[in-house]
Design an enzyme around this catalytic site. Structure first.
Site, PDB file in Angstrom:
ATOM      1  N   ASP A 140       0.924  -1.158   0.167  1.00  0.00           N
ATOM      2  CA  ASP A 140       0.065  -0.022  -0.153  1.00  0.00           C
ATOM      3  C   ASP A 140       0.951   1.249   0.182  1.00  0.00           C
ATOM      4  OD1 ASP A 140      -1.514   2.288   1.344  1.00  0.00           O
ATOM      5  OD2 ASP A 140      -3.007   1.040   1.041  1.00  0.00           O
ATOM      6  N   TRP A 169      -5.501   1.623  -0.089  1.00  0.00           N
ATOM      7  CA  TRP A 169      -5.543   0.791  -1.235  1.00  0.00           C
ATOM      8  C   TRP A 169      -5.782  -0.793  -1.052  1.00  0.00           C
ATOM      9  CZ3 TRP A 169      -7.104   4.269  -3.778  1.00  0.00           C
ATOM     10  CH2 TRP A 169      -6.469   5.300  -3.875  1.00  0.00           C
ATOM     11  N   ASP A 170      -5.091  -0.993   0.371  1.00  0.00           N
ATOM     12  CA  ASP A 170      -5.382  -2.430   0.902  1.00  0.00           C
ATOM     13  C   ASP A 170      -6.743  -2.582   1.283  1.00  0.00           C
ATOM     14  OD1 ASP A 170      -2.849  -3.523   0.979  1.00  0.00           O
ATOM     15  OD2 ASP A 170      -2.231  -2.657   2.821  1.00  0.00           O
ATOM     16  N   VAL A 171      -7.335  -1.490   1.819  1.00  0.00           N
ATOM     17  CA  VAL A 171      -8.869  -1.870   2.271  1.00  0.00           C
ATOM     18  C   VAL A 171      -9.778  -1.818   1.151  1.00  0.00           C
ATOM     19  CG1 VAL A 171     -10.782  -0.431   3.256  1.00  0.00           C
ATOM     20  CG2 VAL A 171      -8.576  -0.441   4.395  1.00  0.00           C
TER      21      VAL A 171
END
Length: 407
Positions: A140, A169-171
């Site tokens: 991320d 961006w991970d989420v």
């Protein structure tokens, strides 16, 4: 971690009856797995002996239990196996074939590849999360740096890039992954077909930047977005500090919002004079944004003379969009959180009792609640017995050989 968690989706849960195997670390895939579990799927997380790279990640409780790990693995079952040994890999492949859905970010491992596993389960749904679409690694924080957001974050006078602390961006990748898997399950139920899903973290960031116009603006207008502090791009929004140091975020999206802010701060006549002197149309949101510094200078005086309590009382009677900046500690203690139906008391061994969020979406009027995260390997024996029909002696032999481990 001393608890065994098992989610048995109720008959009415959207994904009840769906079985998922998750082999991953960190945020994106574990979040996808937890989301599917909250929707009723039975998710088994498989870790290497001793736990994966995220098993002890901060923040941790006093006894060393990872608050991070337990937070992202609520409601799953836990199996531990030697993922480097052929025996452990073959055992895991059998579990994947039995389940029919795999979530992983262990890219490049042939034994976990779509082609290899499809030979065992032709209708397999296989989600593989990558760093970049070309297979190269990224996380991320590096993706965020490469996409452009840190260069438009922070005060206008600060020239260095600023990373935000949310792994956005991970989420987003985790939620995209859960959505893609749910859609693939629906298609399999209709057609009997499996599905190979490849999801790159960088593509999630680039796709979001494109959809929100950040990339298109640069392509079409040839302009470079600059950092603007706490202002809202293209609208009028700004943070204001009160006499007692409290800070509020105020946003005006409509003419009514803007009029209310002018009336609240006693600047209606001054703004009218400004409109006449400079031929400005503040009914145009673009004009409000263009003259944001002038407007903020007018409004800030009222906030600086008021306490937080006075500001909250005054704002409550307006149409304005607003809230006070709060710390995580303040949010955790806020009565609004206790009154939120998404939260319920959860006793997580190793962490203690706290209010835990269930699924943000309510299903048929209720939020599926959070369920404790498992102890590492707590379900190894039960899963092998239930899924693969192994006897206690079979499981003992696997434990003695180091192929699997239990709590």
């Amino acid at each position: 971690m001393r608890a065994s968690a098992r989610v048995l989706g109720t008959a009415g849960a959207p994904l009840a009856g769906v079985r998922v195997i998750e082999i991953a670390s960190f945020v994106a895939v574990p979040l996808a797995g937890m989301t599917l579990a909250q929707l009723g799927a039975e998710v088994v997380r498989i870790d290497p002996v001793g736990g994966a790279a995220d098993y002890r990640r901060w923040p941790v409780a006093e006894d060393g239990t990872s608050i991070y790990w337990t937070g992202l693995n609520k409601g799953k079952r836990s199996v531990v196996a030697d993922l480097r040994a052929p025996g452990g890999q073959q055992l895991v492949q059998r579990l994947i074939a039995d389940s029919g859905v795999l979530l992983t970010n262990m890219a490049g491992r042939q034994w976990l590849s779509f082609d290899t596993l499809c030979a065992l389960r032709p209708d397999l749904i296989h989600l593989e999360v990558l760093g970049r679409a070309d297979g190269s690694t990224a996380v991320d924080y590096t993706v965020n740096a490469a996409v452009g957001f840190p260069l438009v974050t922070g005060p206008s006078e600060y020239v260095a890039p600023i990373n935000h602390v949310l792994p956005a961006w991970d989420v987003a990748c985790g939620l995209h992954g859960a959505l893609a898997v749910a859609a693939a399950v629906h298609r399999r139920e209709r057609t009997g077909q499996g599905c190979q899903i490849r999801l790159a973290l960088e593509d999630v960031a680039l796709g979001t930047a494109s959809a929100l116009g950040f990339l298109t603006e640069a392509m079409v207008n040839g302009t470079r977005r600059e950092p603007i502090g706490n202002a809202v791009y293209g609208q009028y929004g700004q943070s204001f500090t009160c006499s007692d140091g409290a800070v509020f975020m105020i946003v005006t999206l409509t003419d009514r919002h803007f009029r209310d802010l002018a009336e609240l701060t006693g600047t209606t006549k001054v703004i009218a004079a400004l409109v006449q002197a400079r031929d400005i149309d503040f009914s145009d949101e673009g004009q409000r944004y263009r003259y944001r510094d002038v407007l903020s200078g007018l409004f800030s005086g009222w906030f600086a003379e008021c306490t937080a309590a006075q500001v909250e009382s005054a704002l409550a009677g307006t149409s304005l969009l607003w809230d006070r900046y709060r710390s995580f500690a303040e949010v955790a203690a806020d009565e609004r959180l206790r009154g939120n139906a998404m939260f319920a008391a959860l006793h997580q061994p190793g962490v203690g009792e706290y209010l835990a969020a269930g699924l943000p979406a309510s299903i048929d009027g209720a939020h599926p609640p959070a369920v404790v995260a498992p102890e590492l390997g707590a379900d190894t024996g039960r899963v092998l017995a239930e899924r693969l029909g192994m006897t206690p002696d079979d499981i003992d032999q696997l434990c003695q050989s180091g192929t699997v481990a239990t709590d």
